[in-house]
Design an enzyme around this catalytic site. Structure first.
Site, PDB file in Angstrom:
ATOM      1  N   ALA A   4     -13.301 -21.346 -14.952  1.00  0.00           N
ATOM      2  CA  ALA A   4     -13.751 -22.003 -13.717  1.00  0.00           C
ATOM      3  C   ALA A   4     -14.754 -21.132 -12.987  1.00  0.00           C
ATOM      4  O   ALA A   4     -14.573 -19.917 -12.888  1.00  0.00           O
ATOM      5  CB  ALA A   4     -12.555 -22.296 -12.816  1.00  0.00           C
ATOM      6  N   HIS A   7      -6.987  -5.881  -0.399  1.00  0.00           N
ATOM      7  CA  HIS A   7      -5.933  -4.881  -0.249  1.00  0.00           C
ATOM      8  C   HIS A   7      -4.794  -5.456   0.584  1.00  0.00           C
ATOM      9  O   HIS A   7      -4.890  -5.549   1.799  1.00  0.00           O
ATOM     10  CB  HIS A   7      -6.473  -3.615   0.386  1.00  0.00           C
ATOM     11  CG  HIS A   7      -5.481  -2.496   0.423  1.00  0.00           C
ATOM     12  ND1 HIS A   7      -4.860  -2.016  -0.719  1.00  0.00           N
ATOM     13  CD2 HIS A   7      -4.970  -1.776   1.456  1.00  0.00           C
ATOM     14  CE1 HIS A   7      -4.037  -1.044  -0.389  1.00  0.00           C
ATOM     15  NE2 HIS A   7      -4.080  -0.887   0.929  1.00  0.00           N
ATOM     16  N   ASP A  67      -8.567  -5.764  -4.839  1.00  0.00           N
ATOM     17  CA  ASP A  67      -8.199  -4.631  -3.987  1.00  0.00           C
ATOM     18  C   ASP A  67      -9.308  -3.584  -4.007  1.00  0.00           C
ATOM     19  O   ASP A  67      -9.662  -3.063  -5.060  1.00  0.00           O
ATOM     20  CB  ASP A  67      -6.886  -4.028  -4.477  1.00  0.00           C
ATOM     21  CG  ASP A  67      -6.257  -3.087  -3.466  1.00  0.00           C
ATOM     22  OD1 ASP A  67      -6.996  -2.390  -2.746  1.00  0.00           O
ATOM     23  OD2 ASP A  67      -5.014  -3.039  -3.400  1.00  0.00           O
ATOM     24  N   SER A 103       0.846  -1.188   0.000  1.00  0.00           N
ATOM     25  CA  SER A 103       0.000   0.000   0.000  1.00  0.00           C
ATOM     26  C   SER A 103       0.889   1.249   0.000  1.00  0.00           C
ATOM     27  O   SER A 103       1.684   1.430  -0.923  1.00  0.00           O
ATOM     28  CB  SER A 103      -0.971  -0.036   1.186  1.00  0.00           C
ATOM     29  OG  SER A 103      -1.959   0.965   1.058  1.00  0.00           O
TER      30      SER A 103
END
Length: 540
Positions: free
Chosen positions: A277, A457, A417, A203
Site C-alpha cells: 500500500a 517515540h 521511533d 522509553s
C-alpha cells in the site's frame, strides 16, 4: 468480563459513559463515595508507617478540579500542564530514603473507584520526573497507582555526578522501592488489599518495566513496556556516535534539515509500497534497504539546493542506516530504522550533541564535566560497557523466573521511533528466544511483541498509533484497542492478544484503524478496500 468492569471516569462527558460508570465496578474492588471516602483519606496520614519515609501530605482530591502540581518542580514542568481530576482520589506524597546519599520522591493515587488492582508508572529520558499523566490515566481506571521521580528531579544526568547511589536509584532501585512502598500503602488503605499488580511505561519506562521482569519477577503480574531503552549503555554510545558521523553544521559531512527531508521522501518512494500500500507508512522497516546514492548530485545540480547530496553526505546517511560496532567488530547497537528521518533530525542529525549521551558519559562514565561528545570513539564505548553500573543495560535474556510465576509482558515499539531504534526491540526478542531456546509460539505464553507502524517515540506520528498506552492515545475500551486493558484481560482471563489495533486520531476522532501484527509476523495490504480499511490487511 472483568476488563469491561473497569471504570472509565475520563469519559464521563457522555451520558452513556456516565451510565456505565454508575452501574459497574470491579467485583474485586471497592467503590467509595462522598464524605466516607474523604474521611478515610484525611485520617490516613496518621496510619502510615513506612520505613525510611517522610510523608509530606495526604490530600483528598475531589472530581472536577485541577490537580495541584505544588510538588512538581519547574525543572519537571511545574504546573504548566495542569491535569483535571475526573475521579475522586486520595493523594499521598512522600520521600523515601534509599541510602545516606539518595532518596526518591513518590506519589500514590488511591482512587475511590478502586478496582482491586495496583499499578506502577515509569519515567522518561534521564528523568527525573513523575509521570502525572500516566498516573491519572491508570488511576482513572481504578488502579491504585504510584509514580516516582526515579531518584532525582529533572530530565538530565547532573545528579549522577560523583554519586553512584543516585545512579543505582535510576538503574532499578527507585522503581522497585516505589512498588514496595506503594503496595504497602494500598494494602493499608483498602481493607481488601490488591489482587493483581501491573506496570505501564515507555522509553526509560519501557526499560524499567523490563528491569522488573528480569530482576524482580514478583513485582508485577503484567507489564506493558513500550519503546524500551534497554541495551542502555550501547544506546548511549549509539547516541554519541551520530555527532561523529554528521560533524557540526560546517562540516562537509553535515546533511541539512532540508536534505534530510529529501532523504525521507526518497526512502518513502523506494520503500512505501513494499507492504502493498502507498500510504506514507513503512509497515516493516526490515524490508527497507534504501539506496541513498539515488540522491547523488549530478553535474547540473548543487547540494545547496537541498534536493541532492554530495558523496560525503551520502556516506553520512549510509552511516546512520548502519549498525554500530565496537572494538574488534563486536556488535553494539542496530541501525536507525528508515522512515524516522524528519523527527530524528533535531535529536541526532543537527550537528549538536545528543544530551542524554553527553550527560551519561560526562557524569557517569568519566566523571568529567568537560568531556566532549565529538571525541567519542569505540574505545569509550568499551569503557562504558565494562562499567554497566547495576546492570543498567537491562539485557538479560533469561526470563524464566517471570515465566514460571505466570507473569505476562506486552512489548510494543513504534516503527518510526526517532529516539530509540525499533530494531533494538527485535534484537532483544531474538535474544530472549535464543537464550531460553523457545520458539515464537512458545514465547507467546508469556511474552508478546507488537511492532507498531506509523508510531514515533512512544506515540503519534503518521499512522494508526493510538493503542491506549496513555491519556493522549486513548482510542477505545475494547481490549484490542487498548494495551492496558489487553494486559488485564490476559492476566485475569487468560485471553492473550493476537494483535493490537491502533487508531489514527484527528484530535479525539478516529480516522481509521489498523491491526498491528504480533512479531515475527508482518502486516501486508491485500485489498480490495482502501488502506484505511483494517480488513484489507493481513499478518503474514
Amino acid at each position: 468480563m472483568l476488563v469491561m468492569q473497569l471504570l472509565l471516569p475520563f469519559l464521563a462527558s457522555t451520558a452513556a459513559a456516565a451510565a456505565a460508570i454508575d452501574s459497574t465496578s470491579s467485583s474485586n474492588g471497592s467503590d467509595h463515595h462522598g464524605s466516607s471516602f474523604q474521611a478515610e483519606c484525611e485520617s490516613f496520614k496518621a496510619k502510615i508507617n513506612v520505613t525510611n519515609a517522610n510523608v509530606h501530605s495526604v490530600t483528598y482530591v475531589p472530581a472536577g478540579v485541577n490537580i495541584s502540581m505544588a510538588d512538581n518542580p519547574s525543572i519537571c514542568g511545574g504546573d504548566e500542564d495542569p491535569i483535571t481530576s475526573t475521579f475522586a482520589f486520595c493523594r499521598i506524597a512522600l520521600n523515601v530514603t534509599t541510602s545516606s546519599k539518595s532518596q526518591i520522591f513518590m506519589e500514590a493515587w488511591l482512587p475511590s473507584n478502586y478496582s482491586g488492582r495496583f499499578l506502577s508508572t515509569g519515567n522518561g529520558g534521564l528523568g527525573g520526573c513523575v509521570k502525572y499523566d500516566d498516573m491519572a490515566y491508570a488511576a482513572g481506571y481504578g488502579f491504585a497507582t504510584v509514580g516516582t521521580n526515579n531518584g532525582h528531579f529533572g530530565n538530565n544526568g547532573v545528579s549522577f555526578y560523583q554519586n553512584t547511589e543516585v545512579v543505582e536509584d535510576f538503574a532499578y532501585r527507585a522503581l522497585h522501592t516505589g512498588v514496595v512502598v506503594g503496595k504497602e500503602l494500598t494494602k493499608n488503605f483498602y481493607p481488601q488489599g490488591y489482587n493483581k499488580s501491573y506496570y505501564l511505561g515507555c522509553s526509560t519506562g519501557g526499560r524499567q518495566g523490563w528491569k522488573s521482569v528480569q530482576t524482580f519477577p514478583d513485582d508485577f503480574d503484567g507489564v506493558v513496556a513500550g519503546a524500551p531503552a534497554f541495551n542502555f549503555i550501547n544506546l548511549t554510545s549509539w547516541g554519541a556516535r551520530f555527532l561523529t558521523l554528521t560533524g557540526d553544521s560546517s562540516a562537509e559531512t553535515f546533511v541539512t534539515e532540508t536534505q534530510w527531508t529529501a532523504v525521507h521522501n526518497e526512502i518513502i518512494r523506494q520503500c512505501d509500497s513494499l507492504d502493498g500500500a502507498k500510504d506514507g507508512i513503512i509497515e516493516d522497516p526490515d524490508l527497507c534497504q534504501p539506496i541513498i546514492e539515488a540522491l547523488l548530485c549530478n553535474a547540473t545540480q548543487s547540494s545547496t539546493s537541498g534536493t541532492c547530496l554530495t558523496g560525503a553526505q551520502v556516506k553520512t546517511v549510509n552511516g546512520v542506516f548502519s549498525a554500530t560496532y565496537g572494538l574488534n567488530g563486536s556488535f553494539l547497537y542496530p541501525r536507525m530504522q528508515p522512515g524516522s528521518e524528519l523527527a530524528a533530525y533535531s535529536s541526532y542529525y543537527s550537528g549538536t550533541p545528543f544530551a542524554y549521551a553527553e550527560d551519561w558519559y560526562r557524569y557517569v562514565v568519566f566523571n568529567n564535566t568537560n568531556w566532549d561528545v565529538a571525541t567519542w570513539t569505540v574505545q569509550d564505548a568499551a569503557i562504558a560497557n565494562a562499567q554497566d553500573p547495576y546492570q543498567i543495560s537491562t539485557w538479560n535474556g533469561d526470563l524464566s523466573p517471570f515465566q514460571k510465576k505466570g507473569g505476562k509482558v506486552l512489548h510494543y515499539h513504534g516503527m518510526e521511533d526517532a529516539i530509540i531504534s525499533s530494531e533494538s526491540s527485535k534484537v532483544y526478542y531474538k535474544h530472549v528466544a535464543d537464550t531460553m531456546n523457545l520458539s515464537p509460539s512458545e514465547l507467546d505464553s508469556f511474552y508478546r511483541f507488537f511492532p507498531i507502524s506509523g508510531m514515533a517515540h512512544c506515540a503519534n506520528a503518521d499512522g494508526p498509533s493510538a493503542i491506549g498506552q496513555g491519556t493522549g492515545t486513548f482510542a477505545g475500551n475494547n481490549p484490542q484497542d487498548n494495551v492496558l486493558l489487553a494486559m488485564v484481560q490476559w492476566v485475569e482471563e487468560g485471553v492473550a492478544p493476537d494483535f493490537v489495533r491502533g487508531a489514527k486520531l484527528n484530535g479525539s476522532t478516529v480516522e481509521y484503524r489498523r491491526k498491528h501484527c504480533k512479531y515475527p509476523k508482518r502486516n501486508r495490504y491485500v485489498g480490495p478496500g482502501s488502506y484505511t480499511d483494517e480488513n484489507a490487511w493481513e499478518c503474514v
